[in-house]
Enzyme design. Sequence first.
Site, PDB file in Angstrom:
ATOM      1  N   HIS A 103       0.810  -1.218  -0.032  1.00 21.82           N
ATOM      2  CA  HIS A 103       0.069   0.101   0.055  1.00 21.82           C
ATOM      3  C   HIS A 103       0.711   1.408  -0.080  1.00 21.82           C
ATOM      4  O   HIS A 103       0.390   2.261   0.437  1.00 21.82           O
ATOM      5  CB  HIS A 103      -1.093  -0.023   0.982  1.00 21.82           C
ATOM      6  CG  HIS A 103      -1.948  -1.224   1.213  1.00 21.82           C
ATOM      7  ND1 HIS A 103      -2.708  -1.491   2.389  1.00 21.82           N
ATOM      8  CD2 HIS A 103      -2.333  -1.753   0.302  1.00 21.82           C
ATOM      9  CE1 HIS A 103      -3.165  -2.715   1.847  1.00 21.82           C
ATOM     10  NE2 HIS A 103      -3.331  -2.704   0.694  1.00 21.82           N
ATOM     11  N   GLU A 118      -2.930  -6.279  -9.538  1.00 16.43           N
ATOM     12  CA  GLU A 118      -1.383  -6.326  -9.201  1.00 16.43           C
ATOM     13  C   GLU A 118      -0.575  -7.158  -9.877  1.00 16.43           C
ATOM     14  O   GLU A 118      -0.840  -8.371  -9.751  1.00 16.43           O
ATOM     15  CB  GLU A 118      -1.464  -6.545  -7.644  1.00 16.43           C
ATOM     16  CG  GLU A 118      -2.685  -5.447  -7.008  1.00 16.43           C
ATOM     17  CD  GLU A 118      -2.764  -5.450  -5.450  1.00 16.43           C
ATOM     18  OE1 GLU A 118      -2.038  -6.525  -4.997  1.00 16.43           O
ATOM     19  OE2 GLU A 118      -3.779  -5.043  -4.760  1.00 16.43           O
ATOM     20  N   GLU A 136      -3.358 -13.428  -3.761  1.00 18.27           N
ATOM     21  CA  GLU A 136      -2.214 -12.362  -4.068  1.00 18.27           C
ATOM     22  C   GLU A 136      -0.984 -12.591  -3.150  1.00 18.27           C
ATOM     23  O   GLU A 136      -0.727 -11.793  -2.022  1.00 18.27           O
ATOM     24  CB  GLU A 136      -2.785 -10.941  -3.827  1.00 18.27           C
ATOM     25  CG  GLU A 136      -3.780 -10.821  -2.411  1.00 18.27           C
ATOM     26  CD  GLU A 136      -4.266  -9.500  -2.189  1.00 18.27           C
ATOM     27  OE1 GLU A 136      -3.391  -8.573  -2.330  1.00 18.27           O
ATOM     28  OE2 GLU A 136      -5.461  -9.204  -2.126  1.00 18.27           O
TER      29      GLU A 136
END
Length: 411
Positions: free
Chosen positions: A238, A268, A364
């Site tokens: 982040h 991503e 992820e």
Amino acid sequence: MNLHVKHERPSLVDYRHNGEKAEMAFSDAEMGRRQDAIRFAMAEKGLDAVVFTSFHNICYLAGFLYCQFGRNYALVITRDSATTVSAAIDGGQPWRRTFGDNITYTDWQQDNFFKGIRQLVGKGRNVGIEFDHVSLAVRDGFAAALPGCKFFDVSGAAMAQRMIKSSEEIAHITKMTAIADLGGEACLEALRIGAREVEVARHATNSMVAEIARQWPHSELMDTWTWFQSGINTDGAHNPLTSRKIEAGDILSLNCFPMACGYYVALERTLFAEFASDAHLKYWEVNCKVHEAGLKLLLPGARCCEIAQELNEIYRSHNLLQYRTFGYGHSFGVLSHYYGREAGLELREDVDTVLQPGMVVSMEPMIMIPEGLPGSGGYREHDIVVITEDGNRNITGFPYGPDHNIISCAG
């Protein structure tokens, strides 16, 4: 002239019918289904009303996504009504965006918000609120406005409802995931040696917003963003944008987040500018191996904690578990980087939720190799998967891994 004459101004005003109701992303039947499910839960718990205050539940249940800016907002659901409570600064927009009714409070006096809540709750004595969202100050305001009421937590029940997506939600999320893929392609278009992270990200965000506007011409356009990280900035998932310039050999992290109607999706990917060192390739290939194994584990009946534990073993076999930084995936729906989270559906060791058809989750995996070590940087791949009756459906299309994402960008 008496300058001290008190002018009475209303606590509540009516801004309804200032314009027409906006076209919503979901059908009336779908929105009615959501509100009726809350009423069913109310009946089970013996509640007279529920006062929702969070961005995510108000958006999910009424279609209105508020801009807080220091003011309070709510959605009050009773056995026969659903009404948003909004600040006068927003005019009639909350009513136009609400599936249901609306009342507006002014800021002429303190606590006008709570006067609106009292009017809607009426004589109800058992009231549901979101314990995981209401601050102590708002809780005190509710207690003062509703003397004698007992408050019960509804945050868990509301989250459980949001975790199972309807067919309309899955169709919406699928369209948005394709827009995230488009954002990824736009990142590659803008990627050049010497380009700044923010310049690459801006092109991707603009491309996604234009496509959202095309597909949902009646939607508000807000909150779509891109994080394009390079070098040391890839160490956190982040980490915000910077003006760092991209250099040949940089590890890159592409993160595209289109937002439409309060719904979040993500793409991503790990990339490299021009070339990847042998040390980088070793870590990247292991992380892709974990990613592929994780996608195969996302099946109905699988338990979140067991998926995490099984993937841990792959990292452990490569002596990389100590470099893992967070859980392996999470639920999708009404959430953003500043509101919402369906914490009951995260692929972590401390979550024992069983995957069910209709859930939408990410895979992820991420590892972070500290600066100063060969192959340093953050590695992360991210696909979105719909759990089906007999398996899963991967709705992310952007390719991953060394065969695709070592990008020639010197021109």
